[in-house]
Design a protein around this motif. Structure first.
Motif, short mmCIF file in Angstrom:
data_model
loop_
_atom_site.label_atom_id
_atom_site.label_comp_id
_atom_site.label_asym_id
_atom_site.label_seq_id
_atom_site.Cartn_x
_atom_site.Cartn_y
_atom_site.Cartn_z
N SER A 179 12.17 4.28 7.38
CA SER A 179 13.30 4.51 8.39
C SER A 179 14.23 4.06 7.74
O SER A 179 15.47 4.80 7.69
N GLN A 180 14.28 3.29 6.68
CA GLN A 180 15.33 2.35 6.00
C GLN A 180 15.71 3.24 4.77
O GLN A 180 16.56 2.88 3.87
N GLY A 181 14.67 3.65 4.17
CA GLY A 181 14.68 4.23 2.72
C GLY A 181 14.17 3.05 1.74
O GLY A 181 14.80 3.18 0.66
N ILE A 182 13.50 2.24 2.05
CA ILE A 182 13.05 1.01 1.48
C ILE A 182 11.52 1.41 0.91
O ILE A 182 10.76 1.82 1.41
N ARG A 183 11.46 1.21 -0.31
CA ARG A 183 10.27 1.54 -1.05
C ARG A 183 9.30 0.30 -0.81
O ARG A 183 9.75 -0.62 -1.13
N THR A 184 7.97 0.75 -0.40
CA THR A 184 7.02 -0.59 -0.19
C THR A 184 6.33 -0.66 -1.37
O THR A 184 5.86 0.61 -2.27
N GLU A 185 6.23 -1.91 -1.89
CA GLU A 185 5.24 -2.45 -3.06
C GLU A 185 4.03 -3.26 -2.53
O GLU A 185 4.46 -4.17 -1.79
N SER A 186 2.83 -3.05 -3.01
CA SER A 186 1.93 -3.88 -2.41
C SER A 186 1.38 -4.88 -3.32
O SER A 186 0.73 -4.54 -4.40
N TRP A 187 1.62 -6.02 -3.25
CA TRP A 187 0.90 -7.25 -3.85
C TRP A 187 -0.45 -7.56 -3.43
O TRP A 187 -0.86 -7.23 -2.04
N SER A 188 -1.18 -7.96 -4.29
CA SER A 188 -2.69 -8.17 -3.99
C SER A 188 -3.27 -7.06 -3.53
O SER A 188 -3.90 -6.90 -2.57
N PRO A 189 -3.06 -5.78 -4.15
CA PRO A 189 -3.61 -4.71 -3.72
C PRO A 189 -5.14 -4.52 -3.33
O PRO A 189 -5.55 -3.60 -2.65
N LEU A 190 -5.96 -5.11 -4.29
CA LEU A 190 -7.07 -5.06 -4.35
C LEU A 190 -7.74 -6.33 -3.38
O LEU A 190 -8.79 -6.76 -3.55
N ALA A 191 -6.76 -6.87 -2.73
CA ALA A 191 -7.10 -8.10 -2.09
C ALA A 191 -7.89 -9.17 -2.67
O ALA A 191 -8.67 -9.95 -2.55
#
Ligand code: NAP
Length: 276
Positions: A179-191
């Motif tokens: 909704s705000q135009g912020i890109r999500t980045e995933s840390w520990s994407p493989l858990a």
């Protein structure tokens, strides 16, 4: 070499849909691992002052010979929060990196009890105006923290890097980012290679697409419009991790992964967990 397609951040920057985590990549072996990743097609590197590997990241970037194609991320540590402290911290990072610019600069943790993340962000925006920083963003920010930064500075962070994997899909926060135009980045994407990769549902979906469980997880991030930054020191696993742009998960497969939700894995609630 794998081509990792970019998306456009809210400041116009072309940003890869997948990058390399560098936590624990240090010394000569660390440099070699990063160089291998760049040769394999990675264009986004995720570092931090607290990973104590900025000089290795800079060395790998220079060795690659393609500085202009790379996006180097580093992060302001908690002990450097505050306007002047952040300016000094950025200069220290630039010196260790041996680069002229930090391409993506993040606040590593908000540390709400210290209450200096707004001033920290203001300094980052000024560094951006001076050309020392490309994009400005945050990490581990909750929705109210993001709203406060936007309200008090008038600048929307380009990125919020947060814990995100099928055990913790963060649907509400991702919707706010969108909704705000912020890109999500995933840390520990493989858990962090926990039991996640052995979940039976992953084996089923991987078999159906002729890919590995790891690739299914990373493709899930891409389809959630989040940029995962898997860390691997091994060139073969780096290649496997980046090779997720040749297949598409069905909506019910994405939903089956999200249904693994059970919460954070490491007690890293940004309202209470603080890092210096
Ligand atoms: P991760 O990327 O989820 O998992 C890394 C682990 O998975 C390593 O042990 C790696 O081992 C293994 N692995 C990687 N690819 C694999 C594959 N294809 N098959 C099997 N195992 C594989 O965890 P992470 O390092 O915690 O997170 C990624 C990055 O996010 C970090 O490196 C760091 O840059 C960033 N991060 C940021 C924050 C923050 O607060 N902003 C917090 C944590 C992490 P090998 O190296 O041996 O392949």
């Amino acid at each position: 070499m794998i081509s990792i397609p970019p998306v456009t951040l809210n400041d116009g920057t072309a940003f890869p849909q997948l990058g390399l985590g560098t936590y624990n990549l240090r010394g000569e072996d660390g440099v070699a691992a990063m160089v291998a990743a760049i040769e394999g097609g990675y264009r986004l590197l995720d570092s931090a002052v607290n990973y104590e590997n900025e000089s290795e990241v800079g060395e790998a970037v220079r060795a690659s010979g393609i500085r202009d194609e790379l996006l180097v991320t580093t992060k302001v540590p908690g002990r450097d929060h505050g306007y002047d402290e952040t300016i000094a911290s950025a200069r220290g990072s630039l010196e260790r990196l041996g680069l002229e610019r930090i391409d993506l600069y993040l606040i590593h943790w908000p540390n709400p009890s210290v209450d200096r993340y707004v001033d920290t962000f203001r300094a980052m925006v000024d560094l951006q105006k001076d050309g020392l920083v490309g994009s400005v963003g945050v990490s581990n920010f909750t929705e109210p923290m993001l709203a406060r930064v936007i309200d008090e500075t008038g600048v929307v962070p380009a990125v919020n890097q947060v814990e995100l994997h099928p055990y913790f899909p963060q649907a509400a926060l991702r919707a706010f980012h969108t909704s705000q135009g912020i890109r999500t980045e995933s840390w520990s994407p493989l858990a962090r290679r926990s039991e996640l990769l052995a979940e039976p549902v992953l084996a089923d979906i991987a078999g159906a697409h002729g890919v590995t469980p790891t690739q299914v997880v990373l493709r899930w991030h891409v389809q959630l419009s989040s940029t995962p930054i898997p860390k691997s020191a091994d060139p073969a696993r780096q290649r496997e991790n980046a090779d997720v742009f040749g297949f598409t998960l069905a909506d019910d497969e994405v939903a089956a992964l999200s249904a693994l939700e059970r919460g954070r894995l490491w007690d890293g609630d940004p309202d209470t967990h603080e890092e210096m």
